[in-house]
Design an enzyme around this catalytic site. Structure first.
Site, PDB file in Angstrom:
ATOM      1  N   GLU A  94     -57.492  -2.004  37.536  1.00 15.56           N
ATOM      2  CA  GLU A  94     -56.603  -1.259  36.647  1.00 15.56           C
ATOM      3  C   GLU A  94     -56.841  -1.642  35.197  1.00 15.56           C
ATOM      4  OE1 GLU A  94     -52.810  -2.129  39.597  1.00 15.56           O
ATOM      5  OE2 GLU A  94     -52.853  -2.921  37.575  1.00 15.56           O
ATOM      6  N   CYS A 107     -55.465  -3.320  27.967  1.00 17.13           N
ATOM      7  CA  CYS A 107     -55.365  -4.536  28.764  1.00 17.13           C
ATOM      8  C   CYS A 107     -56.412  -4.419  29.875  1.00 17.13           C
ATOM      9  CB  CYS A 107     -53.938  -4.578  29.314  1.00 17.13           C
ATOM     10  SG  CYS A 107     -53.646  -5.911  30.432  1.00 17.13           S
ATOM     11  N   CYS A 114     -57.645 -11.728  42.530  1.00 14.65           N
ATOM     12  CA  CYS A 114     -57.506 -12.992  41.806  1.00 14.65           C
ATOM     13  C   CYS A 114     -57.358 -14.116  42.816  1.00 14.65           C
ATOM     14  CB  CYS A 114     -56.270 -12.926  40.915  1.00 14.65           C
ATOM     15  SG  CYS A 114     -56.057 -14.397  39.891  1.00 14.65           S
ATOM     16  N   CYS A 121     -46.934 -12.677  40.612  1.00 12.88           N
ATOM     17  CA  CYS A 121     -47.938 -11.728  40.138  1.00 12.88           C
ATOM     18  C   CYS A 121     -48.524 -10.931  41.302  1.00 12.88           C
ATOM     19  CB  CYS A 121     -49.044 -12.500  39.417  1.00 12.88           C
ATOM     20  SG  CYS A 121     -50.368 -11.451  38.830  1.00 12.88           S
TER      21      CYS A 121
HETATM   22  N1  SAH Z   1     -55.078 -14.565  34.836  1.00 15.63           N
HETATM   23  C1  SAH Z   1     -54.739 -14.383  33.453  1.00 15.63           C
HETATM   24  C2  SAH Z   1     -54.589 -12.925  33.034  1.00 15.63           C
HETATM   25  C3  SAH Z   1     -53.865 -12.000  33.960  1.00 15.63           C
HETATM   26  S1  SAH Z   1     -52.118 -12.089  34.003  1.00 15.63           S
HETATM   27  C4  SAH Z   1     -53.488 -15.170  33.148  1.00 15.63           C
HETATM   28  O1  SAH Z   1     -52.902 -15.751  34.042  1.00 15.63           O
HETATM   29  O2  SAH Z   1     -53.116 -15.232  31.973  1.00 15.63           O
HETATM   30  C5  SAH Z   1     -51.610 -11.425  32.499  1.00 15.63           C
HETATM   31  C6  SAH Z   1     -50.172 -11.765  32.145  1.00 15.63           C
HETATM   32  O3  SAH Z   1     -49.255 -10.991  32.935  1.00 15.63           O
HETATM   33  C7  SAH Z   1     -49.871 -13.218  32.385  1.00 15.63           C
HETATM   34  O4  SAH Z   1     -49.187 -13.822  31.328  1.00 15.63           O
HETATM   35  C8  SAH Z   1     -49.038 -13.128  33.636  1.00 15.63           C
HETATM   36  O5  SAH Z   1     -48.322 -14.274  33.789  1.00 15.63           O
HETATM   37  C9  SAH Z   1     -48.240 -11.852  33.409  1.00 15.63           C
HETATM   38  N2  SAH Z   1     -47.576 -11.326  34.597  1.00 15.63           N
HETATM   39  C10 SAH Z   1     -48.059 -11.235  35.847  1.00 15.63           C
HETATM   40  N3  SAH Z   1     -47.131 -10.788  36.702  1.00 15.63           N
HETATM   41  C11 SAH Z   1     -46.013 -10.576  35.972  1.00 15.63           C
HETATM   42  C12 SAH Z   1     -44.702 -10.114  36.288  1.00 15.63           C
HETATM   43  N4  SAH Z   1     -44.354  -9.795  37.533  1.00 15.63           N
HETATM   44  N5  SAH Z   1     -43.783 -10.023  35.283  1.00 15.63           N
HETATM   45  C13 SAH Z   1     -44.144 -10.338  34.002  1.00 15.63           C
HETATM   46  N6  SAH Z   1     -45.355 -10.773  33.655  1.00 15.63           N
HETATM   47  C14 SAH Z   1     -46.286 -10.903  34.621  1.00 15.63           C
END
Ligand code: SAH
Length: 350
Positions: A94, A107, A114, A121
């Site tokens: 995505e 993004c 992952c 997440c």
């Molecule tokens: N692996 C990398 C990038 C992907 S996640 C990382 O961990 O930074 C990108 C952002 O989205 C991260 O800050 C993650 O914590 C956030 N994110 C993922 N799931 C989420 C959710 N359910 N609610 C809010 N933010 C979320």
């Protein structure tokens, strides 16, 4: 035997230059090719009319253009647009476009799935399939940039916050980054690009040494090991002390932006004690904290914070002099949180 061709959009300017020079073409040939691919958006070597016939044939024999297939496009009421793409091996990723005033941010995903399994997440829920190639990362950027161009708008910012852990696919992400920043390529400003990581300390140090000039964002989400261990298993490998020694190194040697992402989860990580710990951790750093209310994912039991809880947490942070911004949740109605749309595709609900 059929010759193995290279994906042209996985080439940095330097690697293409080297390749073409070794094949006997002049130094400027790679710049011309980049210009066609990224500025004129031409995807047929034969239409690159200012290249010699011999070079066009050489390119056709040795390189190809990969592409993404759009499976689903969903526009949120708040203007963000989520794209679900199928890759050539029928896996899915995505990208999300987030327009905000004059700024248009994409993004990007860096992996199919992952490996880090953060307990909030959606991306980790389907496990890990493979790394994306540099071209598959660049293609997301090009797709969204072309989409905006058709609407007379311009892509201005790039964040690596989609599916996957960018630093777990370090080499390819750095290559993609170089193509995205390349003045002869996509030419997105260094200061407009941010890489987000769950905290792979050794990669953060390597990244600091690379000195590329883009911003770094750390998904922090908790201010003590016992809490962070619960929601981010990676913390058991790189606990906060190690993470922060890498972060301090980055902050010392690179004067680029440093952000901490902090998901606010009701009754979990937004107490006064968390504020005091955060304050201690970021002392002496040049940073900003991005607060994000947890975006519910049905497989997890966490609750988003109430507006009262958010207000109280922000007040405490302010009182303690911790710098933060409160991010409005975007794209909640289109399942904008990392990996949600891909998860539904797998569940047959798109
Ligand atoms: N692996 C990398 C990038 C992907 S996640 C990382 O961990 O930074 C990108 C952002 O989205 C991260 O800050 C993650 O914590 C956030 N994110 C993922 N799931 C989420 C959710 N359910 N609610 C809010 N933010 C979320």
């Amino acid at each position: 035997m059929l010759k193995q061709r290279h994906d042209i959009k996985s080439q940095t300017l330097a690697s293409l230059q080297q390749h073409l020079q070794e094949a006997g073409y002049p130094d400027y040939a790679a710049r011309q090719v980049f210009n066609w691919v990224y500025k004129k958006r031409e995807e047929s070597f034969f239409s690159m009319t200012n290249l010699s016939r011999s070079l066009r044939h050489y390119l056709k024999d040795n390189f190809y253009f990969s592409s993404l297939r759009l499976v689903k496009e969903r526009q949120s009421r708040d203007g963000s647009v989520k794209f679900l793409f199928a890759l050539e091996d029928k896996t899915y990723i995505e990208s999300v476009l987030i327009p905000e005033g004059k700024r248009n941010t994409v993004c990007l995903s860096s992996q199919v799935g992952c490996r880090f399994g953060c307990r909030f997440c959606a991306s980790g829920l389907l496990g890990f399939k493979r790394n994306l190639t540099p071209a598959e990362i660049v293609n997301q950027c090009l797709y969204v940039s072309d989409w905006l161009k058709r609407r007379e708008a311009k892509l201005t910012n790039v964040v690596f916050m989609g599916i996957g852990e960018p630093f777990d696919n370090y080499e390819n992400v750095i290559k993609a980054l170089r193509i995205i920043l390349e003045p002869q390529g996509m030419y997105i400003g260094k200061r407009k690009v941010v890489i987000s990581t769950c905290g792979l300390a050794p990669a953060i140090k390597a990244f600091a040494a690379e000195n590329i000039g883009v911003g770094l964002s750390i998904s922090l989400h908790a201010a003590k090991d016992s809490l962070r261990n619960i929601i981010m298993p990676v913390n058991k490998i790189y606990p906060l002390s190690e993470l922060f020694s890498a972060v301090r190194l980055f902050n010392r040697c690179c004067k680029y932006s440093l952000t901490f992402e902090y998901i606010m989860i009701s009754n979990f990580n937004i107490s006064k004690e968390d504020v005091l710990r955060l304050k201690k951790m970021v002392k002496g750093l040049n940073y900003k904290i991005n607060l994000i209310p947890y975006n519910p994912v049905s497989s997890f039991n966490w609750q988003p914070p109430s507006s009262g809880e958010i207000f109280r947490f922000c007040r405490w942070l302010k009182e303690e002099g911790v710098f933060f911004t409160l991010r409005r949740p975007r794209g909640q109605d289109i399942e904008g949180a990392c990996g949600q749309l891909r998860l539904r595709q797998k569940q047959g609900k798109v």
